[in-house]
Design an enzyme around this catalytic site. Structure first.
Site, PDB file in Angstrom:
ATOM      1  N   ASP B  54      10.381 -14.191 -10.907  1.00 44.44           N
ATOM      2  CA  ASP B  54       9.454 -13.848 -10.032  1.00 44.44           C
ATOM      3  C   ASP B  54       8.903 -14.646  -8.955  1.00 44.44           C
ATOM      4  O   ASP B  54       9.175 -15.801  -9.034  1.00 44.44           O
ATOM      5  CB  ASP B  54       8.192 -13.471 -10.966  1.00 44.44           C
ATOM      6  CG  ASP B  54       8.127 -11.965 -11.070  1.00 44.44           C
ATOM      7  OD1 ASP B  54       9.132 -11.276 -10.728  1.00 44.44           O
ATOM      8  OD2 ASP B  54       7.088 -11.565 -11.717  1.00 44.44           O
ATOM      9  N   TYR B 113      13.129 -20.306 -21.773  1.00 42.15           N
ATOM     10  CA  TYR B 113      11.969 -20.735 -20.637  1.00 42.15           C
ATOM     11  C   TYR B 113      10.995 -21.829 -21.253  1.00 42.15           C
ATOM     12  O   TYR B 113      10.689 -21.819 -22.471  1.00 42.15           O
ATOM     13  CB  TYR B 113      11.264 -19.429 -20.639  1.00 42.15           C
ATOM     14  CG  TYR B 113      11.765 -18.414 -19.925  1.00 42.15           C
ATOM     15  CD1 TYR B 113      11.778 -18.511 -18.320  1.00 42.15           C
ATOM     16  CD2 TYR B 113      12.734 -17.309 -20.130  1.00 42.15           C
ATOM     17  CE1 TYR B 113      12.522 -17.441 -17.442  1.00 42.15           C
ATOM     18  CE2 TYR B 113      13.270 -16.360 -19.179  1.00 42.15           C
ATOM     19  CZ  TYR B 113      13.064 -16.503 -17.984  1.00 42.15           C
ATOM     20  OH  TYR B 113      13.863 -15.428 -17.318  1.00 42.15           O
TER      21      TYR B 113
END
Lengths: 247, 247
Positions: B54, B113
């Site tokens: 994003d 992540y």
């Protein structure tokens, strides 16, 4: 009269170093700090800096102290008030009222600096502002070995920048840690004090060892020469961080 | 026909996410990559992205692949040529010609992540762009305990952003590591895949646990609800880094 000690972190990228200079007051970190202290205390105050970091050098644990006539703030309130008036790349992390004779520079027992090398094929974006990019192969073991010759108490004239005006060139290095991980190489250097540009000249010399242009043991010969021209180049400012000051 | 795989690091601060969108082609990372690939190969090439990060999210190990008709470059030459034409906050770290049927998204076996929280009194400058600042006390042990309820294979609908269009909400989380050091808290999350905003909603929920507004075991109740409205808020993008993709 009161004496307040502040611990400060800053990104040195956009500043002309820590110390106020005649023509660049607002582009120095000290300039910003004294401006805000003046606003908050309503009096002109000279601050005492522990380490006069150069243009482009960063700090996680810089220390200053300053004397003021009124006890106006709780520690936490002072931190918040300072940060509300400082640029985002300069932050006060701690504040406390200390003994009137505390001197952030003279009373420092030791300091830790770190220097980060990005040894990847490309200068990686995430730590770009805080690392020196060297795409060539570096012999980490040779650098680590070379660093051991600098430990202990020595005359570090060979590792002193020409602008340095310190009286004695004798300093003690307690430890140099060499950490290589994920193509980042970090030197963490602890000592009782450092001459002008000393960490950057040490790192510049270790880099030459890492590239195979100097043997590890020759670092000891350089030390004995007591002549700046024998050591390696001064590594760039932006890889250097003042990590911590010990009292 | 050839198929080239690239590993990319980027600072997402200045971009509208990774994937090309109709009106913001030049502000996406994919837009920049395809522009440079076009220049170098002289043909219009569509790239296949592993993770559509994003707006504002960073990556150390994003992977893309693209098909091209000519074998024009050695791997090292391609890395250098790409980086010479990309902005400094996007870097190609690795390039290799792979099997024609390699697909950077479909063949990914897992991803890691990380999410960084700055739990200091002030948002510290040095990692400011890559950390979410929370000045309030956080109970790290409670957050660590809460994270264990998410491990394994589950329907993660409660942790999926509303815009997500994935067919199956079933994912497997292999590990969530919670590391607290020097007032930084890092969550490192490994799984076989992630739903839209899943890491950020997990972190947002763990933060609520850390602040004492939710009990650790209630995270399991949230999971069972299969309803986004039960989980915590979506943590901000800038603390998130796509660390690595496994094949």
């Amino acid at each position: 009269m009161y004496n307040t000690k502040l611990v400060i972190e800053y990104d040195g990228t956009n500043y002309n170093g820590f110390q106020i200079q005649s023509k660049t007051k607002n582009q120095t970190i000290q300039g910003h700090l004294e401006r805000v202290i003046h606003t908050l205390y309503g009096e002109k105050i000279k601050s005492i800096i522990c380490s006069r970091t150069d243009k482009g050098v960063h700090a996680k644990g810089q220390v200053i102290n300053f004397h003021h006539s009124k006890d106006k703030f709780e520690n936490y309130t002072l931190i918040k008030a300072m940060n509300a008036n400082l640029p985002l790349d300069i932050r006060v992390l701690d504040a406390e009222i200390v003994d009137l004779n505390f001197h952030s520079r003279y009373h420092a027992k030791g300091k830790t600096y770190s220097y980060l090398i990005d040894n990847s094929v490309a200068h990686r974006p995430l730590w770009m502002k805080y690392s020196h990019h060297i795409p060539h192969p570096l012999d980490v073991k040779a650098m680590q070995k070379a660093s051991t010759y600098l430990l202990g108490t020595h005359d570090f004239t060979s590792f002193k920048g020409r602008k340095g005006v310190t009286k004695s060139p004798i300093r003690t290095l307690y430890n140099i840690d060499t950490n290589a991980k994920d193509r980042y190489i970090t030197f963490t250097i602890e000592g009782n004090g450092f001459l002008y540009n000393m960490v950057r000249i040490i790192v510049g010399t270790l880099i030459i060892v890492g590239r195979g242009q100097l043997q590890s043991h020759e670092v000891y010969e350089i030390l004995k020469q007591k002549d700046r021209s024998f050591a390696g180049p001064t590594a760039p400012a932006h890889g250097l961080i003042l990590e911590k000051v010990y009292y």
